[in-house]
Design a protein around this motif. Structure first.
Motif, mmCIF file in Angstrom:
data_model
loop_
_atom_site.group_PDB
_atom_site.id
_atom_site.type_symbol
_atom_site.label_atom_id
_atom_site.label_comp_id
_atom_site.label_asym_id
_atom_site.label_seq_id
_atom_site.Cartn_x
_atom_site.Cartn_y
_atom_site.Cartn_z
ATOM 1 N N GLN A 122 10.076 -6.399 8.965
ATOM 2 C CA GLN A 122 9.158 -6.646 7.857
ATOM 3 C C GLN A 122 7.975 -5.704 7.978
ATOM 4 O OE1 GLN A 122 9.331 -11.010 8.948
ATOM 5 N NE2 GLN A 122 8.517 -11.079 6.865
ATOM 6 N N ASP A 123 7.304 -5.517 6.846
ATOM 7 C CA ASP A 123 6.047 -4.780 6.836
ATOM 8 C C ASP A 123 4.922 -5.680 7.298
ATOM 9 O OD1 ASP A 123 6.768 -2.274 5.812
ATOM 10 O OD2 ASP A 123 6.874 -3.078 3.788
ATOM 11 N N MET A 124 3.941 -5.121 7.950
ATOM 12 C CA MET A 124 2.741 -5.868 8.341
ATOM 13 C C MET A 124 1.871 -6.170 7.121
ATOM 14 S SD MET A 124 2.376 -6.642 11.467
ATOM 15 C CE MET A 124 2.410 -6.189 13.171
ATOM 16 N N VAL A 125 1.830 -5.226 6.188
ATOM 17 C CA VAL A 125 0.893 -5.339 5.068
ATOM 18 C C VAL A 125 1.422 -6.270 3.979
ATOM 19 C CG1 VAL A 125 -0.327 -4.043 3.271
ATOM 20 C CG2 VAL A 125 -0.061 -3.070 5.562
ATOM 21 N N ARG A 126 2.636 -6.028 3.481
ATOM 22 C CA ARG A 126 3.151 -6.788 2.338
ATOM 23 C C ARG A 126 4.217 -7.810 2.705
ATOM 24 N NH1 ARG A 126 2.375 -1.724 0.328
ATOM 25 N NH2 ARG A 126 0.899 -1.593 -1.390
ATOM 26 N N ASP A 127 4.632 -7.857 3.963
ATOM 27 C CA ASP A 127 5.647 -8.808 4.430
ATOM 28 C C ASP A 127 7.025 -8.567 3.815
ATOM 29 O OD1 ASP A 127 5.313 -10.503 6.518
ATOM 30 O OD2 ASP A 127 5.180 -12.321 5.305
ATOM 31 N N ALA A 128 7.238 -7.400 3.193
ATOM 32 C CA ALA A 128 8.532 -7.100 2.585
ATOM 33 C C ALA A 128 9.584 -6.901 3.674
ATOM 34 C CB ALA A 128 8.424 -5.840 1.724
#
Length: 164
Positions: A122-128
């Motif tokens: 996952q991304d840290m920023v957007r949780d995608a």
């Protein structure tokens, strides 16, 4: 900080790809070359670390030919918890062994072998959620005794190679 350019995911994301397929001879002083160890180096070329990073790699053998379609992820497969993979960082899979007996079957054409794997994170920023998959055939290009360098090149299978 890398600015977000506003284009979809922007620049602030992790981006995990395969950096390299590594091959190392396994030698015994008395017996000579015993086979080869294969490893996959995963890298995060993105601007942020990953979150929930998990990965796996394995070798699969097929009789005579590789089918176009087959289950990519075998039942019971165990992955490796990576936790986080920092920006501009890499991690190697545990080594996978290719024996002289397996190499002999590749040489005579009775077997084909794939190196395949997957990373999820996952991304840290957007949780995608993101997924990277690869599937390559091991192709003998040099003497597997190791006298002329690494014996394998890698040919991408028509399916199972993707980055999201």
């Amino acid at each position: 900080v890398v600015p977000d350019t506003g284009g979809g995911d922007g620049e602030l994301r992790a981006y995990v790809t395969v950096r390299q397929f590594m091959q190392t001879p396994v030698k015994d002083e008395r017996l000579g070359n015993q086979g080869w160890l294969m490893q996959v180096a995963w890298q995060n070329t993105g601007a942020t670390p990953t979150k929930g990073f998990r990965y796996w790699a394995m070798l699969r053998e097929f009789e005579r030919a590789i089918p176009y379609a087959f289950p990519f992820t075998p039942a019971g497969l165990k992955d490796f918890a990576g936790g986080e993979l920092g920006s501009s960082s890499s991690v190697n899979t545990p080594p996978l062994f290719v024996s002289q007996q397996q190499i002999a079957k590749l040489q005579d054409g009775s077997r084909k072998m794939l190196l395949l794997g997957q990373a999820d994170y996952q991304d840290m920023v957007r949780d995608a959620r993101h997924e990277t998959r690869f599937c390559v055939e091991l192709v003998l290009v040099n003497d597997p005794g190791g006298a002329n360098g690494s014996p394998f090149s890698f040919s991408y299978h028509p399916k199972f190679n993707s980055v999201t």
